[in-house]
Write a protein that holds these residues in place. Structure first.
Motif: not given
Length: 331
Positions: A214-218, A252-260, A262-267, A290-297
């Protein structure tokens, strides 16, 4: 996430109970971690505890463990000098604690081999020329549920409420100050500086395991604002790698970051991204998101031009808590 399987994720939190932090009340100082038998040669002598280290706010403190590099492991003076500025920061999961405290808890005693001290030694083998920092969560609710509320707003079970960058509070602010104060207290050469634009040559690898992710996600949510802030941009540049190890938490959500966006900045950040998972988290039919979010990440980062390294460990073995922990050894 490890322990929350014993608590219904549908449980409605009607109050936000204030719980005492588990940080040590002893006077600050550098000392060996008590009650630890590493079975690891000189590692125990290099492993030391820094209690109640303040972060960006003096009232927000975390205990730290520091494992220094083996001084006998360097043949080359230049390599020794380089390693003095290379650091790995680890954020643990539920039920993990200091060895002596885990031994007193019936639910935790069976997992002593994954105590914070043992994990530090394991990481020392994985990153032999670097300083290993283990950040203990400021609160362990019921001695089980790790809560990183100094880094991200969280409920008592540690489920986060992620937010974007603030100039006053957040994961980047707290980690920078925590490491700077920890390095100063440990009398390390060239400690991380808090002044804007200061470049101490520090290189950081961040590792989150289970709830610790959760720290890395934040940080991913904060990344855009942090890179744009002259007061923080230099610190962000210190981060070379981020490792997600079988992330999980009771929400119940946000186990992995899926916001495009937000992830654009990481990429585009230049940070090397690593994701290591096990069936315990990503193939749990009771928490299929969890598995779906990981795949999306992973898929989103790849579409954005990043090249995240990824691996499903113990793919052909039954999902188990033991294998969940073992990813710390295998990544």
């Amino acid at each position: 996430m490890l322990v929350v399987r014993s608590v219904s994720v549908r449980f409605i939190l009607t109050t936000m109970t204030s719980v005492a932090a588990t940080a040590s009340a002893k006077a600050p100082g550098l000392r060996e971690s008590p009650g630890f038998d590493a079975h690891s040669g000189t590692a125990g002598q290099r492993l030391q505890k820094l209690p109640s280290v303040p972060g960006s706010d003096p009232r927000r403190v975390n205990d730290l463990l520091l494992l220094r590099p083996d001084p006998g492991g360097h043949r080359d003076p230049e390599a020794k000098e380089e390693s003095s500025n290379r650091h790995v920061v680890f954020f643990h999961g539920d039920i993990q604690n200091f060895q002596d405290e885990m031994a007193l808890q019936p639910d935790a005693a069976q997992w002593l081999r994954w105590s914070l001290e043992q994990v530090a030694v394991t990481l020392g083998h994985r990153f032999p020329d670097q300083h290993i920092w283990v950040v203990r969560a400021s609160t362990l609710y019921l001695n089980k549920f790790s809560c990183y509320h100094n880094f991200v707003d969280s409920n008592m079970f540690g489920a986060p409420e992620h937010s974007f960058y603030s100039r006053d509070f957040g994961a980047f602010h707290h980690l920078r100050a925590l490491l700077s104060h920890g390095m100063q207290r440990a009398h390390l050469p060239n400690p991380l500086q808090l002044q804007a634009g200061a470049d101490s040559g520090v290189s950081l690898t961040l590792v989150g395991f289970s709830k610790g992710c959760v720290v890395l996600n934040q940080m991913v949510y904060e990344l855009s604002g942090a890179r744009a802030d002259p007061q923080m941009a230099e610190f962000v540049k210190c981060i070379s790698d981020m490792f997600w190890l079988d992330g999980g938490h009771p929400g119940g959500s946000d186990t992995w970051v899926t916001d495009r966006q937000v992830l654009k900045e990481l990429a585009s950040s230049g940070v090397s991204i690593h994701a290591h998972v096990t069936p315990y988290e990503v193939r749990d039919p009771m928490r299929a998101w969890v598995g779906r979010e990981y795949g999306c990440f992973i898929k989103t980062l790849e579409e954005l031009g990043a090249c995240p390294s990824k691996k499903l460990h113990f793919e052909d073995e039954p999902a188990s808590i033991e294998n969940h922990f073992r990813v710390i050894q295998e990544f």
